[in-house]
Write an enzyme that holds these catalytic residues in place. Sequence first.
Site, short mmCIF file in Angstrom:
data_model
loop_
_atom_site.label_atom_id
_atom_site.label_comp_id
_atom_site.label_asym_id
_atom_site.label_seq_id
_atom_site.Cartn_x
_atom_site.Cartn_y
_atom_site.Cartn_z
N ASN A 1 0.85 -1.21 0.05
CA ASN A 1 0.02 0.04 -0.02
C ASN A 1 0.90 1.21 -0.02
O ASN A 1 1.94 1.46 0.70
CB ASN A 1 -0.81 0.11 1.29
CG ASN A 1 -1.99 -1.08 1.04
OD1 ASN A 1 -2.55 -1.16 0.27
ND2 ASN A 1 -2.13 -1.72 2.46
N HIS B 1 6.64 -1.79 3.35
CA HIS B 1 6.32 -3.19 3.62
C HIS B 1 5.61 -4.09 2.36
O HIS B 1 4.47 -3.39 1.83
CB HIS B 1 5.58 -3.42 4.98
CG HIS B 1 4.43 -2.68 5.04
ND1 HIS B 1 4.20 -1.33 5.32
CD2 HIS B 1 3.06 -3.02 4.97
CE1 HIS B 1 3.20 -0.90 5.52
NE2 HIS B 1 2.44 -1.85 5.22
N HIS C 1 3.38 -7.16 1.71
CA HIS C 1 2.51 -8.31 2.31
C HIS C 1 2.70 -9.41 1.45
O HIS C 1 2.83 -9.24 0.46
CB HIS C 1 1.03 -7.90 2.48
CG HIS C 1 0.65 -6.75 3.14
ND1 HIS C 1 0.20 -6.85 4.48
CD2 HIS C 1 0.84 -5.27 3.05
CE1 HIS C 1 -0.31 -5.56 5.15
NE2 HIS C 1 0.24 -4.68 4.17
N GLN D 1 -2.65 2.80 3.47
CA GLN D 1 -1.49 2.50 4.05
C GLN D 1 -1.45 3.04 5.67
O GLN D 1 -1.75 4.06 5.75
CB GLN D 1 -0.25 3.06 3.43
CG GLN D 1 1.06 2.81 4.18
CD GLN D 1 2.22 3.34 3.25
OE1 GLN D 1 2.09 4.29 2.53
NE2 GLN D 1 3.27 3.04 3.64
#
Length: 122
Positions: free
Chosen positions: A91, A104, A106, A98
């Site tokens: 995101n 990050h 996922h 986000q």
Amino acid sequence: MAYDTDNIFARILRGEIPAKTIYEDDHALAFHDINPQAPIHVLVIPKGPYVSMDDFTANAPDALVTGFFRAVGHVARQLDLAEGGYRILANHGPDSHQEVPHLHIHIFGGRRLGPMLLKPEG
Ligand code: 5GP
């Protein structure tokens, strides 16, 4: 957006708060999401102060970009997801929802994941 050095993933990288780490190398750290949305839900983060995919792809050095994405693939294989399949998601910014301002990725897997996005309500 300036990088917030006190965001939760920066604190995990510094070892200030615990995480269920499953992989670490010079470029990346991978750990289980605290609130899993699938039987396997792991987060992979780069070792560097990058807010999001936008910041990372614009500003990170080539070696880190390469090393980070190799780590994502490695972690998926380590989790035995390569054959059955998995989904990755990152995101960026408010439209994406986000929540943590450190890039990050996922990794979701362990079941049939269904369609890619929820349909808008209403
Ligand atoms: P985002 O919405 O920013 O893409 O995803 C943030 C993710 O970080 C969420 O899936 C959330 O469950 C996870 N998360 C938030 N705080 C922590 C934490 O302290 N530890 C771990 N392992 N995951 C966290």
